[in-house]
Design a protein around this motif. Structure first.
Motif, PDB file in Angstrom:
ATOM      1  N   VAL A   1       0.852  -1.189   0.000  1.00 31.80           N
ATOM      2  CA  VAL A   1       0.000   0.000   0.000  1.00 31.80           C
ATOM      3  C   VAL A   1       0.888   1.240   0.000  1.00 31.80           C
ATOM      4  N   ALA A   2       0.890   1.954  -1.107  1.00 35.22           N
ATOM      5  CA  ALA A   2       1.681   3.179  -1.232  1.00 35.22           C
ATOM      6  C   ALA A   2       0.755   4.383  -1.161  1.00 35.22           C
ATOM      7  N   THR A   3       1.037   5.301  -0.252  1.00 38.29           N
ATOM      8  CA  THR A   3       0.228   6.516  -0.135  1.00 38.29           C
ATOM      9  C   THR A   3       0.498   7.413  -1.339  1.00 38.29           C
ATOM     10  N   ALA A   4      -0.377   8.379  -1.530  1.00 36.28           N
ATOM     11  CA  ALA A   4      -0.261   9.267  -2.692  1.00 36.28           C
ATOM     12  C   ALA A   4       1.052  10.037  -2.682  1.00 36.28           C
ATOM     13  N   ASP A   5       1.465  10.531  -1.506  1.00 35.39           N
ATOM     14  CA  ASP A   5       2.704  11.308  -1.457  1.00 35.39           C
ATOM     15  C   ASP A   5       3.929  10.437  -1.712  1.00 35.39           C
ATOM     16  N   LEU A   6       3.862   9.152  -1.345  1.00 34.57           N
ATOM     17  CA  LEU A   6       4.984   8.254  -1.611  1.00 34.57           C
ATOM     18  C   LEU A   6       5.108   7.962  -3.108  1.00 34.57           C
ATOM     19  N   THR A   7       3.998   7.722  -3.782  1.00 36.65           N
ATOM     20  CA  THR A   7       4.060   7.471  -5.228  1.00 36.65           C
ATOM     21  C   THR A   7       4.562   8.704  -5.969  1.00 36.65           C
ATOM     22  N   VAL A   8       4.154   9.881  -5.503  1.00 37.61           N
ATOM     23  CA  VAL A   8       4.652  11.126  -6.115  1.00 37.61           C
ATOM     24  C   VAL A   8       6.165  11.217  -5.957  1.00 37.61           C
TER      25      VAL A   8
ATOM     26  N   PHE B   1      25.629  15.302  -0.012  1.00 41.14           N
ATOM     27  CA  PHE B   1      24.917  14.094  -0.439  1.00 41.14           C
ATOM     28  C   PHE B   1      23.417  14.353  -0.526  1.00 41.14           C
ATOM     29  N   LEU B   2      22.876  15.041   0.471  1.00 45.45           N
ATOM     30  CA  LEU B   2      21.437  15.312   0.502  1.00 45.45           C
ATOM     31  C   LEU B   2      21.010  16.153  -0.694  1.00 45.45           C
ATOM     32  N   ARG B   3      21.860  17.079  -1.124  1.00 41.72           N
ATOM     33  CA  ARG B   3      21.508  17.943  -2.253  1.00 41.72           C
ATOM     34  C   ARG B   3      21.297  17.156  -3.536  1.00 41.72           C
ATOM     35  N   ARG B   4      21.917  15.999  -3.628  1.00 42.71           N
ATOM     36  CA  ARG B   4      21.834  15.205  -4.857  1.00 42.71           C
ATOM     37  C   ARG B   4      20.683  14.204  -4.845  1.00 42.71           C
ATOM     38  N   CYS B   5      19.915  14.185  -3.767  1.00 39.84           N
ATOM     39  CA  CYS B   5      18.834  13.205  -3.629  1.00 39.84           C
ATOM     40  C   CYS B   5      17.470  13.879  -3.657  1.00 39.84           C
ATOM     41  N   PHE B   6      16.460  13.108  -4.040  1.00 36.04           N
ATOM     42  CA  PHE B   6      15.073  13.509  -3.807  1.00 36.04           C
ATOM     43  C   PHE B   6      14.666  12.840  -2.507  1.00 36.04           C
ATOM     44  N   PHE B   7      14.166  13.610  -1.554  1.00 33.80           N
ATOM     45  CA  PHE B   7      13.934  13.106  -0.204  1.00 33.80           C
ATOM     46  C   PHE B   7      12.453  12.825   0.041  1.00 33.80           C
ATOM     47  N   HIS B   8      12.212  11.723   0.769  1.00 34.24           N
ATOM     48  CA  HIS B   8      10.853  11.454   1.228  1.00 34.24           C
ATOM     49  C   HIS B   8      10.898  10.774   2.598  1.00 34.24           C
ATOM     50  N   TYR B   9      10.064  11.271   3.503  1.00 34.46           N
ATOM     51  CA  TYR B   9       9.929  10.658   4.825  1.00 34.46           C
ATOM     52  C   TYR B   9       8.618   9.879   4.859  1.00 34.46           C
ATOM     53  N   ILE B  10       8.711   8.584   5.129  1.00 34.56           N
ATOM     54  CA  ILE B  10       7.504   7.752   5.235  1.00 34.56           C
ATOM     55  C   ILE B  10       6.915   7.939   6.631  1.00 34.56           C
ATOM     56  N   SER B  11       5.848   8.689   6.702  1.00 34.79           N
ATOM     57  CA  SER B  11       5.176   8.898   7.987  1.00 34.79           C
ATOM     58  C   SER B  11       4.535   7.599   8.452  1.00 34.79           C
ATOM     59  N   PHE B  12       4.391   7.473   9.763  1.00 33.67           N
ATOM     60  CA  PHE B  12       3.749   6.259  10.258  1.00 33.67           C
ATOM     61  C   PHE B  12       2.294   6.250   9.810  1.00 33.67           C
ATOM     62  N   PRO B  13       1.791   5.113   9.343  1.00 34.48           N
ATOM     63  CA  PRO B  13       0.423   5.062   8.799  1.00 34.48           C
ATOM     64  C   PRO B  13      -0.634   5.450   9.830  1.00 34.48           C
ATOM     65  N   ASP B  14      -1.636   6.219   9.382  1.00 35.82           N
ATOM     66  CA  ASP B  14      -2.770   6.487  10.262  1.00 35.82           C
ATOM     67  C   ASP B  14      -3.671   5.254  10.273  1.00 35.82           C
ATOM     68  N   MET B  15      -4.733   5.327  11.051  1.00 37.38           N
ATOM     69  CA  MET B  15      -5.593   4.157  11.245  1.00 37.38           C
ATOM     70  C   MET B  15      -6.160   3.639   9.921  1.00 37.38           C
ATOM     71  N   GLU B  16      -6.627   4.546   9.071  1.00 36.53           N
ATOM     72  CA  GLU B  16      -7.247   4.125   7.821  1.00 36.53           C
ATOM     73  C   GLU B  16      -6.231   3.460   6.892  1.00 36.53           C
ATOM     74  N   THR B  17      -5.041   4.045   6.796  1.00 35.37           N
ATOM     75  CA  THR B  17      -3.994   3.450   5.956  1.00 35.37           C
ATOM     76  C   THR B  17      -3.580   2.095   6.503  1.00 35.37           C
ATOM     77  N   MET B  18      -3.506   2.003   7.836  1.00 39.76           N
ATOM     78  CA  MET B  18      -3.133   0.729   8.454  1.00 39.76           C
ATOM     79  C   MET B  18      -4.174  -0.344   8.153  1.00 39.76           C
ATOM     80  N   ARG B  19      -5.429   0.030   8.127  1.00 34.51           N
ATOM     81  CA  ARG B  19      -6.474  -0.936   7.772  1.00 34.51           C
ATOM     82  C   ARG B  19      -6.252  -1.464   6.352  1.00 34.51           C
ATOM     83  N   ARG B  20      -5.869  -0.586   5.447  1.00 34.53           N
ATOM     84  CA  ARG B  20      -5.610  -1.013   4.062  1.00 34.53           C
ATOM     85  C   ARG B  20      -4.410  -1.959   4.012  1.00 34.53           C
TER      86      ARG B  20
END
Length: 279
Positions: free
Chosen positions: A10-17, A168-187
């Protein structure tokens, strides 16, 4: 070529972006988040979704950046020369390719996972800057230059054990995977346990998030741990009432799947003692 998640991830919208932005920019995707939030699995699922092979480089505290390129086994060559082995006449016999080399010469595009980069020495990320930027490196022993035929999709994970260098950070696209909320966890749970009873799932997730929100907890249980816990609950055929019965401050049933150190177990024991009035 767009990543949209898979049937088992299950990939959230912001993660797929984030994944698709990194692919478009042809920059490494640096993924951070709590342990157990699916950072390593993300690379495997991106590869599966896009139909690409995956090359995994799992970093340890002793890993050096050079090992990702290649290693020259001078000791074996010296030993073979003493034994009169004809292999010594070709230095290529003593060059061991690393994971970056494999990714660079892969037929077609591949996904390169550099897992837990923060485990290595602080200079490790800086030592890879040029290779990840130019997608090439020089093999001094043979005089050849290894260039990527197709730029791999590079996914780098970090658990924040060490700060990574700014260069190193300047050369990367960064994403932080937030802990899933209840609805995402259900999925997420539905992917793994599609037939779980709704009452049990509600009671289990309510208890799980209560535990995560507890003050003083040394290690909060993660996504992978709640999945293990649910698997045990189903195996023991426990009901929602079984989870509610002991009370909020008591140790949860089968707590060994959720609590991973004695400090957190003792915290629950103290709370249960206080709830009984200290008797």
């Amino acid at each position: 070529m767009k990543f949209t998640g898979t049937e088992t991830y299950v990939a959230t919208a912001d993660l797929t972006v984030a994944v698709n932005a990194a692919v478009t920019l042809e920059r490494p995707l640096l993924v951070k988040g709590e342990p157990g939030t699916g950072k390593t699995e993300l690379a495997r699922q991106v590869a599966a979704s896009l139909g690409l092979p995956i090359i995994e480089w799992h970093v340890k505290s002793t890993t050096r950046a050079q090992q990702g390129l290649y290693e020259y086994d001078a000791v074996s060559r010296l030993r073979d020369s003493q034994l009169g082995d004809e292999r010594v006449n070709d230095v290529r016999n003593y060059i061991r390719r690393g994971k970056l080399w494999d990714a660079f010469v892969s037929e077609g595009r591949s996904v390169l996972l550099i897992d837990e980069i923060d485990k290595a020495d602080i200079e490790f990320p800086n030592d890879l800057l040029q290779e990840l930027d130019r997608m090439e490196f020089h093999v001094y022993e043979t005089g050849e230059t290894v260039r990527a035929q197709r730029r791999p999709i590079v996914i780098i994970t970090s658990n924040n054990e060490k700060e990574l260098p700014d260069a190193f950070l300047r050369r990367c696209f960064f994403h932080y995977i937030s802990f899933p909320d209840m609805e995402t966890m259900r999925r997420i749970v539905d992917v793994h346990f599609p037939d779980i009873r709704e009452s049990l799932l509600t009671a289990a997730l309510t208890r799980f998030y209560e535990i995560r929100d507890m003050s003083g907890l040394k290690k909060k249980p993660s996504t992978s741990e709640v999945l293990d816990w649910l698997k045990l609950l189903l195996a023991e055929d426990l009901s929602a009432e079984d989870l509610r019965a002991p009370g909020k401050d008591a140790l949860p049933r089968l707590h060994g799947a959720l609590l991973k150190n004695e400090q957190d177990v003792h915290l629950f024991e103290r709370l249960a003692f206080m709830a009984r009035g200290g008797r």
